[in-house]
Design a protein around this motif. Sequence first.
Motif, short mmCIF file in Angstrom:
data_model
loop_
_atom_site.label_atom_id
_atom_site.label_comp_id
_atom_site.label_asym_id
_atom_site.label_seq_id
_atom_site.Cartn_x
_atom_site.Cartn_y
_atom_site.Cartn_z
N THR A 3 0.85 -1.18 0.00
CA THR A 3 0.00 0.00 0.00
C THR A 3 0.89 1.24 0.00
O THR A 3 1.84 1.32 0.78
CB THR A 3 -0.90 0.03 1.24
OG1 THR A 3 -1.69 -1.17 1.28
CG2 THR A 3 -1.84 1.22 1.20
N TYR A 4 0.59 2.17 -0.87
CA TYR A 4 1.37 3.40 -0.93
C TYR A 4 1.05 4.28 0.28
O TYR A 4 -0.08 4.31 0.78
CB TYR A 4 1.08 4.17 -2.21
CG TYR A 4 1.52 3.45 -3.47
CD1 TYR A 4 2.86 3.28 -3.76
CD2 TYR A 4 0.58 2.94 -4.37
CE1 TYR A 4 3.27 2.62 -4.91
CE2 TYR A 4 0.97 2.29 -5.52
CZ TYR A 4 2.32 2.12 -5.79
OH TYR A 4 2.71 1.47 -6.92
N THR A 5 2.06 5.01 0.73
CA THR A 5 1.87 5.95 1.83
C THR A 5 1.55 7.35 1.34
O THR A 5 1.17 8.21 2.13
CB THR A 5 3.12 6.01 2.72
OG1 THR A 5 4.22 6.50 1.95
CG2 THR A 5 3.45 4.63 3.27
N GLY A 6 1.72 7.59 0.04
CA GLY A 6 1.44 8.91 -0.53
C GLY A 6 2.64 9.83 -0.55
O GLY A 6 2.50 11.01 -0.87
N ARG A 7 3.85 9.33 -0.23
CA ARG A 7 5.04 10.17 -0.17
C ARG A 7 6.06 9.69 -1.20
O ARG A 7 6.37 8.49 -1.28
CB ARG A 7 5.65 10.17 1.23
CG ARG A 7 4.65 10.56 2.30
CD ARG A 7 5.32 10.96 3.59
NE ARG A 7 6.12 9.90 4.17
CZ ARG A 7 6.81 10.04 5.31
NH1 ARG A 7 6.78 11.20 5.94
NH2 ARG A 7 7.53 9.04 5.79
N ILE A 8 6.56 10.64 -1.99
CA ILE A 8 7.53 10.34 -3.03
C ILE A 8 8.67 11.36 -2.92
O ILE A 8 8.43 12.56 -2.77
CB ILE A 8 6.90 10.41 -4.44
CG1 ILE A 8 5.77 9.39 -4.58
CG2 ILE A 8 7.94 10.18 -5.52
CD1 ILE A 8 5.03 9.48 -5.90
N VAL A 9 9.91 10.88 -3.00
CA VAL A 9 11.09 11.73 -3.04
C VAL A 9 11.83 11.45 -4.33
O VAL A 9 12.18 10.30 -4.62
CB VAL A 9 12.01 11.49 -1.82
CG1 VAL A 9 13.31 12.26 -1.97
CG2 VAL A 9 11.31 11.90 -0.53
#
Length: 1091
Positions: free
Chosen positions: A751-757
């Motif tokens: 499940t994605y956490t919604g944070r991308i770097v």
Amino acid sequence: MTISNKVEIDDDSEPTEQQLIDIAKQLNLKEDEESLEYLRLCVIKSNIEDTELELSVKLQGEVQMDVILEHSNVFKVQEDTLISTSIAKHSKPPKYQQEDNIIPLSAITCILSKKQNTKEIDHFIQNFLFQPVKTQLREIDLISFSSTDDFDTWHFDHLRDIFDLWIVPDFNNKKKKFPQKWQLATDAKIFCKVTDSFAVSQDLGKGNIERPNTQSLETFIKDICLIENCDTYKHWIQALRLEDITTYSHLSNLKQTDWDNIAKLTMNAKKTIKSHVDKEKQTSANEKRKTTNKTSFESNDQDDHVELKKYPLAKLEYKCIEKAFEEMRAEGYADDGLFDDMVEFFLPLTITEDELETKTVDLAQLRKERTEKKEVLMKQIEELNRSCNLNKQIYWDSDETYQNTMKKRQIQKDQYEITKGQRCRLTDQEHSKWLRQLEASWREQDERVSQDIVKLESSMETLDKTIKQQEADLDDKQMELKNIDEILNAKPKPVDKRLVKAHRGFIMYGPPGTGKSVIMSKLAIKVGIAMIGPPLAAGELNRPLVGESERILVSLCTRAHRIPYLQCCVSIDEIDSLAPKRDEDSSEGKVDKISVLLSLIEGIKDVPNLMFFCATNRLHMMDEAFLRRMSGKYFVGRPSSNSRRRMLSDIPEWALEANLLEKLSIATTNFSGAAVSALSRSITVRCMTQRRHKADYRLTYHEALTLADSTAKQYQILLGSETLPRLLLRNLSLCNNASTSYHLKDRENLTYTGRIVINLYDKCVRIETTSQSDRKRSVIEQPLDITEVALQQLLERITSYGKDRNVQLLQLIDLNLLSSQGAYDEKKVFETLKERYDECISYKRSMIVYDLDSLIGINKSESDSSMGRSISSSVNNHNIYTYVRARFREAVIETSSGRGNMAQNVEKWAVAVVREQFLLRQFCIDVEFTRTKQEENEIEEERRKSEDLLKCVKCKDYYIENENKMGNCTHHDGFLYDNSAPDLMIYTLTNAIELLNQNECDALIHPERREDLERQKLKYKWICCDGTLTTGNVGGCKKGKHGFKYTTPHRARTTATILDRNQIEQWEQTCRSNEEYNEKWLTLLTSRGNR
């Protein structure tokens, strides 16, 4: 009017009681109350016929009639078939015989004229209209009516402009007309005929006009005179011609000031003509709407709720509400889950009186279930009490044992101390042995006691937790038992109506061009709520005179009092201008309008059956009291990628390539619904005009982006300082038309956490995920393309991610945005950041991108020292950094498993783009972004270099790697040789030390050889400095840094204080392999041989 020479009464006034008494005296009539009432009826009527009719009704009393259908099953008939019903009259016989001039009719015909010839209307007539009515019908004063108030002329039709109802004396005899005065006979029959409006208009003749003819001004005025039954046609038409009004179109476009300037017409005449004009305009608008919106009647033949929706009552069918929103979706509106939320708003209107009354069977069953649950709870409470008391007893017993054990331990310790201090008659050696035995015995006993204490403490801690949990469970169950007792002892009562009270209104807000006004105007018609006025803009209620706007608002809203049995609504667009926020600078007129509006909604002038449907672009500027009354607040935002694709699919399939729709759905990110529609029109027009010259013409991706760029500029849809299509065009030219796909699809068990770097330094994308099984976080890495060197080139990838996640809004926060908003001071910067962030969180699915390098920046400083040049870094804009860091942490993904629809998921994505290594590392640490394996190894290596003690293989001293400076390590970098041997035998340091240690041991064992062995210590020489080897740490001839690079596994190098054997051997082998020192040794050996 003159009754006698003494009594005169004005024609327009009601006679007074004294005047009636005077007339009665002159006519020798009785002066009682009943006689004076009959006399009053005779005086006020203008002719004898009307007077006789009034007296007849007064003498006979009211006639009550019940209508009973003979046939319970009535089927649809052909155009000329009659359906017969009989009428039975149950009333008292009249006191007097009927007057001869009132003609009784034995039969009449009721003509039901269909205005809309659809299968749904036929289905309604066949299966509902002529069925026996089991419930009491609500009395309706008029089937349709028109009224003129301070706002406008209002025409309301209970039959929803679907039927017209006509009565004729005999339908078969078209020449026959109603007598001037008539009533139904005792055995009268009513015949019903279903026909269409054209047939009725032909059969009823010219005298019965349904609506005026607007072909010319003359025919329109003439028809009005026929409808109103007045003979003023010549006067009215002459007055209009004097004002140069010669056509109906001119008449219909008159403003209120123009009407006031018509001097030749009386006030009543102007009001009558204007009411018919307004009614005709409203009827024409309704017909136009029905023509353009035919899908409002589209449904399956089995659907029963379509017809009910067209005849709204105080309560609505739930199926009607669902069907209404389905129809709006079918008409092409992409709601992105909005309609599913709005359904909840209308649910109170579906709850009927029967549902509020609880059935006796249900109450008995519910009471039985609660009684059974009470018995179960009582058993559970009894068991919990018993178990809790038992555990408490065990706890206190354990506590007593614990206290006794602690006392026993203290006694044993005191006894040990006393015994230890006693001096026995033993030798020192025996006493020492005895003390050791005593201490060992005591320690053994103390260890056993300590183990018992630890067991008791652990047992008591477990018991304490168990008791607390049992007490908490006991309190919960006792509270539940108390609630059940209160319910069982209470008398059954219906559901309080206040709990299912209908909402008073909703307000739709969001950016322009998203369809708020369209939804608001259609919703009341679709759901079946009566509109007491046309959809309005708030500015239409403004008037120049003081108090006039408030009076118009009251007149409009109180129309709902005319139809209190129907749920009514008023639709007002741009409501923010009518109910702005009140402050100290608000004008008196503005406050007055708000106060009147609030009084109509749960105020002193409350209209309970009235709802307000509102729309605005500026919710934050509205009055808080008004917003509190609007219980439904719905954000209408930009369409998601899936919705944009559905809207773009209206483009003809021959106009685009097969895969171009997917690319356009990415290129139109952040487009409003109006902008997407405008782009669709532009593409369609371009393709159709180009196909005049080239029959097989199709739009290319480059041309589509050009048109999208033009549309984005027209609607001011920018990402930073430029439009997204323009940036995609630039990337397209840089990539030489290469096409790369980027995806952010769902992954199994993640499940994605919604944070991308996005790390521009290492050229990778890091996407944070959570395992669904163990909830551990991990990072998915994706490499960047060679062309993705800046944020502008990353937008194609980011928008592709947004398309996969079906986001509705993509916000780019960078320096270009702040510059375009004129945010040059800190206050304006934070206002811009907050405004953009608030817009993002208003959507269910959004993505916000932060360019950390341009927003925050890094301060770097260089310094020179003995260790060399060092660089220190720090954050520049610390306040902005703190704000972005807090917003980045709020990224969240909430998956709605109940509906299984991505449109219901809540996805707030946050993307950080950074190139600076220091800023990347510091940001990831502060937001607790999950590290990759490589990052974890690097951080561990940095920790080792700054904390772990290492032992130098060269000087055998300890050091920390980060503090390793030049000159700290003093060592020899050569090998040893035996200066006493003819061959100058070579030794390593390890071998030489072993030999020296052996010599020292021999000197201790053989004292007589001490001098000889001492001389042998001086025979080992360092080849590097010709120094003599000595034991102990005496330094060396070279200075440098600690440490030596050797080829052992990584884990061997992290060993703290123990030197690896292989490491020592490699260092000694390196010293032995030094070419310079080998040549020096050979020179010494040669010179020694020459001697």
